[in-house]
Design an enzyme around this catalytic site. Structure first.
Site, PDB file in Angstrom:
ATOM      1  N   ASP A 149      -7.821  -0.975   1.609  1.00  0.00           N
ATOM      2  CA  ASP A 149      -8.513   0.804   1.598  1.00  0.00           C
ATOM      3  C   ASP A 149      -8.659   1.281   0.380  1.00  0.00           C
ATOM      4  O   ASP A 149      -9.734   2.545   0.372  1.00  0.00           O
ATOM      5  CB  ASP A 149      -7.450   1.545   2.530  1.00  0.00           C
ATOM      6  CG  ASP A 149      -7.429   1.075   3.877  1.00  0.00           C
ATOM      7  OD1 ASP A 149      -8.192   0.005   3.393  1.00  0.00           O
ATOM      8  OD2 ASP A 149      -6.914   1.619   4.827  1.00  0.00           O
ATOM      9  N   GLY A 189     -27.701  -1.149   0.363  1.00  0.00           N
ATOM     10  CA  GLY A 189     -28.715  -0.531   0.274  1.00  0.00           C
ATOM     11  C   GLY A 189     -29.083  -0.511   1.909  1.00  0.00           C
ATOM     12  O   GLY A 189     -29.723   0.142   2.746  1.00  0.00           O
ATOM     13  N   GLY A 229       2.493   3.269   2.192  1.00  0.00           N
ATOM     14  CA  GLY A 229       3.065   2.705   3.060  1.00  0.00           C
ATOM     15  C   GLY A 229       4.722   2.220   2.260  1.00  0.00           C
ATOM     16  O   GLY A 229       5.593   2.476   2.454  1.00  0.00           O
ATOM     17  N   GLY A 262       0.763  -1.138  -0.066  1.00  0.00           N
ATOM     18  CA  GLY A 262      -0.014  -0.414  -0.420  1.00  0.00           C
ATOM     19  C   GLY A 262       0.636   1.704  -0.122  1.00  0.00           C
ATOM     20  O   GLY A 262       2.540   1.908  -0.825  1.00  0.00           O
ATOM     21  N   GLY A 298     -10.532   0.956   6.910  1.00  0.00           N
ATOM     22  CA  GLY A 298     -10.614   2.070   5.797  1.00  0.00           C
ATOM     23  C   GLY A 298      -9.998   3.060   7.236  1.00  0.00           C
ATOM     24  O   GLY A 298     -10.108   3.906   7.601  1.00  0.00           O
ATOM     25  N   ARG A 299      -8.448   2.645   7.223  1.00  0.00           N
ATOM     26  CA  ARG A 299      -7.409   3.720   8.014  1.00  0.00           C
ATOM     27  C   ARG A 299      -8.159   5.320   7.906  1.00  0.00           C
ATOM     28  O   ARG A 299      -8.110   5.512   8.727  1.00  0.00           O
ATOM     29  CB  ARG A 299      -6.001   3.530   7.706  1.00  0.00           C
ATOM     30  CG  ARG A 299      -4.846   4.015   9.139  1.00  0.00           C
ATOM     31  CD  ARG A 299      -3.612   3.749   9.087  1.00  0.00           C
ATOM     32  NE  ARG A 299      -3.056   2.363   8.379  1.00  0.00           N
ATOM     33  CZ  ARG A 299      -1.897   2.247   7.124  1.00  0.00           C
ATOM     34  NH1 ARG A 299      -1.072   2.706   7.306  1.00  0.00           N
ATOM     35  NH2 ARG A 299      -1.760   1.024   7.325  1.00  0.00           N
TER      36      ARG A 299
HETATM   37  P1  ADP Z   1       1.140  -0.301   3.796  1.00  0.00           P
HETATM   38  O1  ADP Z   1       1.934  -0.914   2.212  1.00  0.00           O
HETATM   39  O2  ADP Z   1       0.123  -1.178   3.516  1.00  0.00           O
HETATM   40  O3  ADP Z   1       0.445   1.091   2.989  1.00  0.00           O
HETATM   41  P2  ADP Z   1       2.643   0.363   5.907  1.00  0.00           P
HETATM   42  O4  ADP Z   1       1.909   1.461   6.153  1.00  0.00           O
HETATM   43  O5  ADP Z   1       2.671  -0.754   7.258  1.00  0.00           O
HETATM   44  O6  ADP Z   1       1.122  -0.605   5.342  1.00  0.00           O
HETATM   45  O7  ADP Z   1       3.927   0.537   5.385  1.00  0.00           O
HETATM   46  C1  ADP Z   1       4.032  -0.767   5.415  1.00  0.00           C
HETATM   47  C2  ADP Z   1       5.775  -0.296   5.570  1.00  0.00           C
HETATM   48  O8  ADP Z   1       6.369   0.945   4.249  1.00  0.00           O
HETATM   49  C3  ADP Z   1       5.678  -0.094   6.549  1.00  0.00           C
HETATM   50  O9  ADP Z   1       5.823  -0.544   7.952  1.00  0.00           O
HETATM   51  C4  ADP Z   1       8.030   0.598   6.732  1.00  0.00           C
HETATM   52  O10 ADP Z   1       8.516  -0.481   6.382  1.00  0.00           O
HETATM   53  C5  ADP Z   1       7.584   1.377   4.629  1.00  0.00           C
HETATM   54  N1  ADP Z   1       7.218   2.378   5.237  1.00  0.00           N
HETATM   55  C6  ADP Z   1       6.129   3.400   5.765  1.00  0.00           C
HETATM   56  N2  ADP Z   1       6.443   3.993   5.285  1.00  0.00           N
HETATM   57  C7  ADP Z   1       7.656   4.795   5.240  1.00  0.00           C
HETATM   58  C8  ADP Z   1       8.662   5.582   4.880  1.00  0.00           C
HETATM   59  N3  ADP Z   1       8.249   7.242   4.880  1.00  0.00           N
HETATM   60  N4  ADP Z   1       9.711   5.834   4.059  1.00  0.00           N
HETATM   61  C9  ADP Z   1      10.204   4.560   4.232  1.00  0.00           C
HETATM   62  N5  ADP Z   1      10.035   3.004   4.765  1.00  0.00           N
HETATM   63  C10 ADP Z   1       8.221   3.356   4.607  1.00  0.00           C
HETATM   64  O1  F6P Z   2      -4.324  -0.390   5.301  1.00  0.00           O
HETATM   65  C1  F6P Z   2      -5.138  -1.508   5.150  1.00  0.00           C
HETATM   66  C2  F6P Z   2      -5.854  -1.703   6.527  1.00  0.00           C
HETATM   67  O2  F6P Z   2      -6.928  -2.670   6.484  1.00  0.00           O
HETATM   68  C3  F6P Z   2      -7.078  -0.839   7.250  1.00  0.00           C
HETATM   69  O3  F6P Z   2      -7.909  -0.514   6.548  1.00  0.00           O
HETATM   70  C4  F6P Z   2      -6.465  -0.907   9.041  1.00  0.00           C
HETATM   71  O4  F6P Z   2      -6.823   0.412   9.660  1.00  0.00           O
HETATM   72  C5  F6P Z   2      -5.158  -1.308   9.132  1.00  0.00           C
HETATM   73  O5  F6P Z   2      -4.859  -2.017   7.901  1.00  0.00           O
HETATM   74  C6  F6P Z   2      -4.959  -2.399  10.084  1.00  0.00           C
HETATM   75  O6  F6P Z   2      -4.097  -3.082  10.088  1.00  0.00           O
HETATM   76  P1  F6P Z   2      -3.303  -4.050  10.878  1.00  0.00           P
HETATM   77  O7  F6P Z   2      -3.538  -5.177  10.316  1.00  0.00           O
HETATM   78  O8  F6P Z   2      -2.261  -3.364  11.177  1.00  0.00           O
HETATM   79  O9  F6P Z   2      -4.087  -3.899  12.176  1.00  0.00           O
END
Ligand code: ADP
Ligand code: F6P
Length: 319
Positions: free
Chosen positions: A127, A185, A104, A102, A170-171
């Site tokens: 999400d 619905g 991150g 995703g 949905g964060r």
């Molecule tokens: P998603 O990819 O589902 O949005 P996360 O937000 O947890 O999930 O991001 C996944 C991983 O990506 C994080 O745990 C981290 O290892 C890496 N990551 C997130 N943000 C950054 C960043 N700003 N710089 C480098 N790595 C990142």
């Molecule tokens: O980003 C996907 C998601 O399922 C979000 O909707 C939710 O807030 C989060 O991940 C939950 O994360 P975890 O599995 O780390 O509890």
């Protein structure tokens, strides 16, 4: 390019395994070796990777989650930790990397690309909040699970004449809530993208119940942080109320046909891009066509709910 690595990162979702299989198949057809990295960026930093062959992915398509495992690994943002990943990439002679995840995960991919690693991303998150694609991997399966649950809840709600508050994931994004509310619905929906008024929703439900309605379904997106407030106010108003937090069952399990096919299309595009020397891109689906968007653009832009009709529906049902 003769050796490509693949990893899954962030929240798991349905279709990740199909995407991994797609990567392996495309590499196999192009005489490219595949290195599987376990546990996302955590595994990359710890050198948890090995060369895999076609047999490993033979029965991967129908499985939920990710057999490579994934991780939330905030330490990856720290320079000294990140540098270890670069060492592992060099030690394992990794010439290209596919990151499935995703928003991150795309930030991590962008950092690797800027450090000189040839990276391509595949968007995967229930999400549906990733810029550069109309739909991410896992969304369709998650929605199907949510709709199945809502259809079941409707039976029990109607049998008891109750108001059900259902929280969807949905964060920060209300896409799952709004789409499932429309498709099932539901009577009301609260999402972070639309200003909602809980008191006004309750007044509307009271009016509807006075004029013959016997039960209601209210969907609240996790991103609003309003589930408790809605539940409390409904109870105070005298409704026989129950709450269901759908939680991690929304991650979906076995992927739908749509997610399986999307995974293969994304994987084919990702490997084509790497083999053509196009790095630093995330593949996506836009107007039914596979596309490439620079990861820099992906991580610096927000994807909101783009469907105006869906937003209009959410507005109508949020007061
Ligand atoms: P998603 O990819 O589902 O949005 P996360 O937000 O947890 O999930 O991001 C996944 C991983 O990506 C994080 O745990 C981290 O290892 C890496 N990551 C997130 N943000 C950054 C960043 N700003 N710089 C480098 N790595 C990142
Ligand atoms: O980003 C996907 C998601 O399922 C979000 O909707 C939710 O807030 C989060 O991940 C939950 O994360 P975890 O599995 O780390 O509890």
């Amino acid at each position: 390019m003769k050796r490509i690595a693949v990893l899954t990162s962030g929240g798991d979702c349905s279709g990740m395994n199909a995407a991994i299989k797609g990567v392996v198949v495309e590499c196999f057809m192009n005489n490219v070796e595949v290195v599987a990295v376990r546990e996302g960026y955590k595994g990359l930093v710890n050198g948890n990777c090995e060369k895999i062959d076609f047999k490993v992915v033979e029965d991967a398509v129908q499985k939920g989650g990710t057999f490579l495992m994934t991780s939330r690994y905030p330490q990856f943002k720290e320079e000294h930790v990140f540098k270890k990943a670069l060492d592992v990439i060099a030690e394992n002679r990794i010439e290209g990397l596919v990151v499935i995840g995703g928003n991150g995960s795309m930030k991590g991919a962008e950092k690797l690309y800027k450090a000189g690693v040839p990276v391509v991303g595949i968007p995967a998150s229930i999400d549906n909040d990733i810029y550069g694609t109309d739909i991410a991997l896992g969304v369709d399966t998650a929605l199907n699970v949510i709709i199945q649950a809502l259809d079941i809840i409707r039976y029990t709600a109607s049998s008891h004449g109750r108001v059900f508050v259902v929280e969807t994931m949905g964060r920060k994004c209300g896409y799952l809530a709004a789409t499932s509310a429309l498709a099932s619905g539901a009577d009301a929906v609260l999402i972070p993208e639309v200003k909602f008024d809980v008191d006004s929703i309750i007044r509307r439900l009271e009016k509807e119940h006075k004029t013959g309605k016997t039960y209601s379904i209210v969907i609240v997106s996790e991103g609003t942080r309003a589930t408790g407030e809605v539940l409390g106010k409904l109870e105070d108003a005298g409704f026989d109320t129950r709450m269901t937090v759908l939680g991690h069952i929304q991650r979906g399990g076995s992927p739908t046909v749509f997610d399986r096919l999307l995974a293969f299309r994304f994987a084919a595009k990702a490997i084509k891009s790497l083999l053509e020397g196009k790095y630093g891109y995330m593949v996506g689906l836009n107007r039914s066509r596979t596309t490439c968007t620079s990861i820099e653009k992906v991580v610096t832009h927000k994807r909101g709910i783009e469907d105006k009709n869906l937003l209009q529906f959410a507005k109508k049902k949020s007061r």
